[in-house]
Write a protein that holds these residues in place. Sequence first.
Motif, short mmCIF file in Angstrom:
data_model
loop_
_atom_site.label_atom_id
_atom_site.label_comp_id
_atom_site.label_asym_id
_atom_site.label_seq_id
_atom_site.Cartn_x
_atom_site.Cartn_y
_atom_site.Cartn_z
N ARG A 71 21.90 57.64 32.87
CA ARG A 71 22.09 58.69 33.89
C ARG A 71 23.30 58.39 34.78
O ARG A 71 23.25 58.50 36.00
N VAL A 72 24.38 58.00 34.12
CA VAL A 72 25.66 57.76 34.79
C VAL A 72 26.74 58.51 34.02
O VAL A 72 26.49 59.06 32.95
N SER A 73 27.95 58.51 34.55
CA SER A 73 29.04 59.20 33.86
C SER A 73 29.58 58.35 32.71
O SER A 73 29.34 57.14 32.63
N ARG A 74 30.32 59.00 31.82
CA ARG A 74 30.97 58.28 30.73
C ARG A 74 31.95 57.26 31.29
O ARG A 74 32.07 56.15 30.76
N SER A 75 32.65 57.62 32.37
CA SER A 75 33.61 56.69 32.98
C SER A 75 32.92 55.42 33.43
O SER A 75 33.46 54.32 33.28
N ARG A 76 31.73 55.57 34.01
CA ARG A 76 30.99 54.38 34.47
C ARG A 76 30.60 53.51 33.29
O ARG A 76 30.65 52.27 33.39
N VAL A 77 30.22 54.11 32.17
CA VAL A 77 29.89 53.31 30.98
C VAL A 77 31.12 52.55 30.52
O VAL A 77 31.04 51.36 30.19
N TRP A 78 32.30 53.21 30.51
CA TRP A 78 33.52 52.51 30.11
C TRP A 78 33.83 51.37 31.08
O TRP A 78 34.29 50.30 30.66
N GLU A 79 33.59 51.55 32.37
CA GLU A 79 33.79 50.47 33.35
C GLU A 79 32.86 49.30 33.06
O GLU A 79 33.28 48.13 33.13
N LEU A 80 31.60 49.60 32.74
CA LEU A 80 30.64 48.54 32.43
C LEU A 80 31.04 47.78 31.17
O LEU A 80 30.92 46.55 31.10
N ILE A 81 31.57 48.50 30.19
CA ILE A 81 32.03 47.84 28.96
C ILE A 81 33.25 46.97 29.28
O ILE A 81 33.33 45.81 28.85
N GLY A 82 34.18 47.51 30.04
CA GLY A 82 35.40 46.77 30.38
C GLY A 82 35.12 45.51 31.20
O GLY A 82 35.78 44.48 31.03
N SER A 83 34.12 45.57 32.09
CA SER A 83 33.80 44.41 32.92
C SER A 83 32.95 43.38 32.18
O SER A 83 32.74 42.27 32.68
N ALA A 85 29.78 43.79 31.55
CA ALA A 85 28.38 43.92 31.96
C ALA A 85 27.54 44.59 30.86
O ALA A 85 26.34 44.36 30.76
N LEU A 86 28.20 45.40 30.03
CA LEU A 86 27.51 46.08 28.94
C LEU A 86 28.26 45.76 27.65
O LEU A 86 29.44 46.05 27.51
N GLN A 87 27.56 45.11 26.73
CA GLN A 87 28.18 44.72 25.46
C GLN A 87 28.28 45.93 24.54
O GLN A 87 27.43 46.81 24.57
N SER A 88 29.33 45.94 23.74
CA SER A 88 29.52 47.02 22.79
C SER A 88 30.21 46.48 21.55
O SER A 88 30.73 45.36 21.55
N VAL A 89 30.21 47.28 20.51
CA VAL A 89 30.89 46.93 19.26
C VAL A 89 31.77 48.10 18.86
O VAL A 89 31.56 49.23 19.30
N LYS A 90 32.76 47.80 18.04
CA LYS A 90 33.67 48.84 17.60
C LYS A 90 33.82 48.78 16.08
O LYS A 90 34.79 48.22 15.57
N PRO A 91 32.86 49.38 15.36
CA PRO A 91 33.00 49.44 13.90
C PRO A 91 33.93 50.61 13.54
O PRO A 91 33.56 51.76 13.67
N GLY A 92 35.14 50.30 13.21
CA GLY A 92 36.11 51.36 12.93
C GLY A 92 36.71 51.87 14.23
O GLY A 92 37.12 51.10 15.09
N ARG A 93 36.72 53.18 14.42
CA ARG A 93 37.35 53.78 15.60
C ARG A 93 36.36 54.08 16.72
O ARG A 93 36.77 54.42 17.83
N ARG A 99 21.31 49.12 21.04
CA ARG A 99 20.13 49.38 21.86
C ARG A 99 19.73 48.11 22.62
O ARG A 99 19.40 48.18 23.80
N ALA A 100 19.81 46.96 21.97
CA ALA A 100 19.43 45.70 22.62
C ALA A 100 20.34 45.40 23.81
O ALA A 100 19.88 44.92 24.85
N ALA A 101 21.65 45.72 23.69
CA ALA A 101 22.58 45.49 24.80
C ALA A 101 22.27 46.41 25.97
O ALA A 101 22.33 46.00 27.13
N LEU A 102 21.92 47.66 25.67
CA LEU A 102 21.56 48.60 26.73
C LEU A 102 20.28 48.17 27.43
O LEU A 102 20.20 48.18 28.66
N ASP A 103 19.30 47.73 26.65
CA ASP A 103 18.05 47.24 27.23
C ASP A 103 18.29 46.00 28.08
O ASP A 103 17.71 45.85 29.16
N ALA A 104 19.17 45.09 27.61
CA ALA A 104 19.48 43.88 28.37
C ALA A 104 20.17 44.23 29.69
O ALA A 104 19.88 43.64 30.74
N TYR A 105 21.08 45.20 29.67
CA TYR A 105 21.76 45.62 30.89
C TYR A 105 20.75 46.20 31.89
O TYR A 105 20.77 45.87 33.08
#
Length: 114
Positions: A71-83, A85-93, A99-105
Amino acid sequence: MVAPDPRLEATGTETGMTITSPIESARHAVSAAQAALEAAQVALATAAAASVRPTPSATMLDVNEAAAELRVSRSRVWELIGSGALQSVKPGRRRLIPRAALDAYMASLLDGVA
């Protein structure tokens, strides 16, 4: 001779005479309205089923789905990824959040409150 009832509508046909009372006309209108209501309810249910809400069992979420779930903006999710605080993966583009990273956050947010 008795005058015809003005509330009744007479229609001639080849086989005889059909008389429609106001009550029968109202029943027909109600029946048509009910059919239109049912069609609208089906259309609404179809539109709701096609919404962008992620399913709880989704293993990977894109940025839009993660933002909707948090329940946040897309920009906030990108900030969390950049900092970090929220882990992500980039398979391709695409950038995906496991889900586990979101639950951990979300758990880390609760740890800070308690």
